[in-house]
Design a protein around this motif. Sequence first.
Motif, PDB file in Angstrom:
ATOM      1  N   UNK B   3    -110.353  49.334  21.827  1.00 50.51           N
ATOM      2  CA  UNK B   3    -111.289  48.209  21.881  1.00 50.51           C
ATOM      3  C   UNK B   3    -110.589  46.982  22.435  1.00 50.51           C
ATOM      4  N   UNK B   4    -109.348  46.807  22.003  1.00 49.59           N
ATOM      5  CA  UNK B   4    -108.582  45.680  22.507  1.00 49.59           C
ATOM      6  C   UNK B   4    -108.392  45.780  24.007  1.00 49.59           C
ATOM      7  N   UNK B   5    -108.091  46.993  24.469  1.00 51.35           N
ATOM      8  CA  UNK B   5    -107.875  47.167  25.906  1.00 51.35           C
ATOM      9  C   UNK B   5    -109.173  46.938  26.665  1.00 51.35           C
ATOM     10  N   UNK B   7    -111.538  45.070  25.808  1.00 50.40           N
ATOM     11  CA  UNK B   7    -111.738  43.621  25.796  1.00 50.40           C
ATOM     12  C   UNK B   7    -110.930  42.970  26.908  1.00 50.40           C
ATOM     13  N   UNK B   9    -109.806  44.227  29.562  1.00 47.84           N
ATOM     14  CA  UNK B   9    -110.275  44.574  30.897  1.00 47.84           C
ATOM     15  C   UNK B   9    -111.601  43.909  31.231  1.00 47.84           C
ATOM     16  N   UNK B  10    -112.356  43.546  30.182  1.00 53.30           N
ATOM     17  CA  UNK B  10    -113.676  42.971  30.445  1.00 53.30           C
ATOM     18  C   UNK B  10    -113.598  41.496  30.816  1.00 53.30           C
ATOM     19  N   UNK B  11    -112.431  40.895  30.731  1.00 50.20           N
ATOM     20  CA  UNK B  11    -112.315  39.462  30.991  1.00 50.20           C
ATOM     21  C   UNK B  11    -111.324  39.214  32.118  1.00 50.20           C
ATOM     22  N   UNK B  14    -109.063  33.398  33.285  1.00 50.24           N
ATOM     23  CA  UNK B  14    -109.555  32.175  32.646  1.00 50.24           C
ATOM     24  C   UNK B  14    -110.283  32.464  31.349  1.00 50.24           C
ATOM     25  N   UNK B  15    -111.149  33.502  31.409  1.00 49.01           N
ATOM     26  CA  UNK B  15    -111.897  33.834  30.202  1.00 49.01           C
ATOM     27  C   UNK B  15    -110.955  34.284  29.103  1.00 49.01           C
ATOM     28  N   UNK B  18    -109.507  31.311  27.378  1.00 45.16           N
ATOM     29  CA  UNK B  18    -110.484  30.700  26.469  1.00 45.16           C
ATOM     30  C   UNK B  18    -110.597  31.522  25.197  1.00 45.16           C
ATOM     31  N   UNK B  19    -110.680  32.845  25.353  1.00 41.44           N
ATOM     32  CA  UNK B  19    -110.841  33.730  24.204  1.00 41.44           C
ATOM     33  C   UNK B  19    -109.639  33.623  23.264  1.00 41.44           C
ATOM     34  N   UNK B  22    -109.758  30.372  21.377  1.00 39.73           N
ATOM     35  CA  UNK B  22    -110.776  30.396  20.324  1.00 39.73           C
ATOM     36  C   UNK B  22    -110.299  31.194  19.119  1.00 39.73           C
ATOM     37  N   UNK B  23    -109.680  32.350  19.404  1.00 44.92           N
ATOM     38  CA  UNK B  23    -109.224  33.193  18.318  1.00 44.92           C
ATOM     39  C   UNK B  23    -108.177  32.464  17.485  1.00 44.92           C
ATOM     40  N   UNK B  25    -107.738  29.219  17.198  1.00 43.22           N
ATOM     41  CA  UNK B  25    -108.424  28.141  16.489  1.00 43.22           C
ATOM     42  C   UNK B  25    -109.108  28.674  15.244  1.00 43.22           C
ATOM     43  N   UNK B  26    -109.812  29.784  15.441  1.00 46.46           N
ATOM     44  CA  UNK B  26    -110.581  30.400  14.373  1.00 46.46           C
ATOM     45  C   UNK B  26    -109.656  30.886  13.252  1.00 46.46           C
TER      46      UNK B  26
ATOM     47  N   UNK C  47    -119.677  33.902  26.119  1.00 46.79           N
ATOM     48  CA  UNK C  47    -118.554  34.763  25.720  1.00 46.79           C
ATOM     49  C   UNK C  47    -118.988  35.759  24.636  1.00 46.79           C
ATOM     50  N   UNK C  52    -116.544  41.886  25.138  1.00 45.32           N
ATOM     51  CA  UNK C  52    -116.527  43.057  24.256  1.00 45.32           C
ATOM     52  C   UNK C  52    -115.210  43.021  23.503  1.00 45.32           C
ATOM     53  N   UNK C  53    -115.080  42.084  22.594  1.00 46.73           N
ATOM     54  CA  UNK C  53    -113.812  41.979  21.894  1.00 46.73           C
ATOM     55  C   UNK C  53    -114.043  42.011  20.391  1.00 46.73           C
ATOM     56  N   UNK C 145    -116.686  37.090  38.666  1.00 46.21           N
ATOM     57  CA  UNK C 145    -117.328  36.918  37.357  1.00 46.21           C
ATOM     58  C   UNK C 145    -117.880  35.517  37.168  1.00 46.21           C
ATOM     59  N   UNK C 146    -117.124  34.519  37.639  1.00 46.19           N
ATOM     60  CA  UNK C 146    -117.590  33.139  37.477  1.00 46.19           C
ATOM     61  C   UNK C 146    -118.880  32.914  38.261  1.00 46.19           C
TER      62      UNK C 146
END
Lengths: 239, 261, 235
Positions: B3-5, B7, B9-11, B14-15, B18-19, B22-23, B25-26, C47, C52-53, C145-146
Amino acid sequence: MTSALDVAVARHIGDFDLDVAFTVDKGISVLFGPSGAGKTLTLSLIAGLLRPDVGTIAINGAIVTDCARRLYVSTQRRRVGMVFQDGLLLPHRSVLDNVALAVRQVGGRRARRDVARTWLERVGAEELAQRRPVSLSGGQRQRVALARGLAGEPALVLLDEPLSALDTKVRRELRTLIREVIISSGVPAVLVTHDAEEADELGDVVIDYDDGRVTGQHAVARPSYPEPPLENPAGTEPS
Amino acid sequence: MTRGRAFAQSLDGNQKAVAVALTVLFGFGLGFGVAHLMAGSIAYWGVVSVPFFITLRVALPATVIAGVTGVASGYVLAKGRFPGRDLLESLGSLPIILPPTVIGFYLLEVLSPGTRVGGVLTRVVGHALVYNVDGCIIAATVAAFPFCMRSARTAFEGVDVALEQAARAIGLPNWRVALQVSLPLARRGIAAGLTIGCARALGEYGATLMVGGDINGKTRTMSLAILDSFTTPERNTMLLILVLMAIVAMTGVGLLGRSRS
Amino acid sequence: MIALIPHSWLNAFAIPPWIWNPLSISLRAALEATVVVTVAGVALGYLLAKGRFPGRGAIETVFSLPMALPPTVVGYYLLTRLGGPGPIRDAEVHLFGHPLTFTFAGIVVAQIVESFPYCMRFSRAAIAGVDPRFEQAARAMGLSRWRIALFVTLPLARRGVIAGIAMAFGRAMGDFGATMIISGSAPMATTMPIALYNAVFYGSHEQAMVLALVQVGVALTILLGVGRLGRVRPW
């Protein structure tokens, strides 16, 4: 000479098993078979929208998917054009801007629009340029979708049941147009259909699909077509 | 791992940045909050239990009333074919964004024995409806109602019409179709709405302050009591309870919402 | 915070100051909060809808907490975090020259926190509702993507996203508890809800009627607009 497309893949989804291998050259290759045979899934694998479990895919000799080496070129960099059954034109953009969005070989809004306009002319839809997609008929929509699929000078164009949502008369008309435009553009094409007449009329090669397997492949005899022009098919030069 | 991988690969870059931000920070926020809250001790339960039970005594009836009326009006809005439905929905939704002081003001206008309507109401009920628990319940009901109504409407509209028609075709009367076909099929969305409505009822502050009167031991709910305990040691106990209730509520909403797709 | 709107608005209709002062403070604070909430809320909503995270649900829950927490608790946390000694307060002093508590900027922060979940949840629901085949088609066209997010996904989701922004603006205008605590009843931060509270208990009944009616008008306008923008399932 390298072939336009080499596919040898397997993919398991739920109860369905896809395991196919075929090689095609330039011209239009038709994947023909009943719905649920795995034709659209094959297109998704070629486009890189999905990944096969095992196997390789090469476009124009360049490997784009190789599961053994964990190599998956992103959809964006495969240079494929796609045409969907219901067109999928963006409702918030004019017809011209829908096509211009797909132009990647030139920069700048004006240049992209010029290329887009040339393509609209080639599919006989230049007078629709400023219209909104919602105001188009089914046939007009698919003409624009075809222009959009080819406008990015793709290495390969994939057409997923492009005529199935249309009525018979328009369908016949568009068959001729699709064949003419694709052949003259010189871009190899893979077209999915469940209509036997359409397969024979459009395809140079027909690949039979049934239940996730290729059951046959045969060439369609037809008069030879002219060689495609060698220069830029998008017409960046005055024509 | 996979799932991590997936994730990663899906970004794109830049994204991803950001992710990650956020993590982090959270994670920091959560750790900090929990440590902070645990510093509070259950030794203050004796003090905290009074506003706690007042809160329950207010929020539970309010959720039941708002749930029943909200689901009923959501059904009417979803299935009824009459003009003005959107206006009605907007009016019913007002408490979501209307300042609680406006709600409090109008409730006082309608409920105070001194006003015309309030005088009649007080005589009919037999006792005043302001500055006691009844007033708090009414304020909390108003706060919870729009969430129940809106999610009921969308949930009912999402029910496959063919299933309802099939039930009607085998001769079920409309009210049984509603109760035995539509309602069970829409239950997830409705439950999510009731959960968030309950949370709003638990946390109502402004209108409860104005209509309930903030009377210690009688109408001082936890949202009100927390104000007085900013400088006292039972503060942390109260915060712990309130934050935990909010986390439970929003997790419930998330789980109910997630499984619908 | 952001000097979007000049402090002295042109009071063209000569509205009496007991309405004009709180109304202009409320509008200005809510607009500034909405700008911040729009950028951050739509981005996080995107996001959450597209990524998918693991931990997505947890992030959504945590950022939704202000919906479920009593506004007094939100106000308490802001008061202690922004005003209590520590690095956050040092940063405020460094950036603004003073702590944000008991100032106009403080109520903007309170309204940002209170209204953020609405923008985030509406955006998430609207973006998740976009037919993914549009995005697949755009990927096949070679869009990054952007560009897909900006030219394909967000325009297709715009109605729900705008509804979320409108709801967030309404929530920012309507916040009472958190604003009251963070402002400490400073006159610079007397928003409409606080002005109404003061009018009910210390002012005239006529003023209270008018103040309440103005706020009902604003809220009803927003909700009618949101209703027309169509349906998303934010919770």
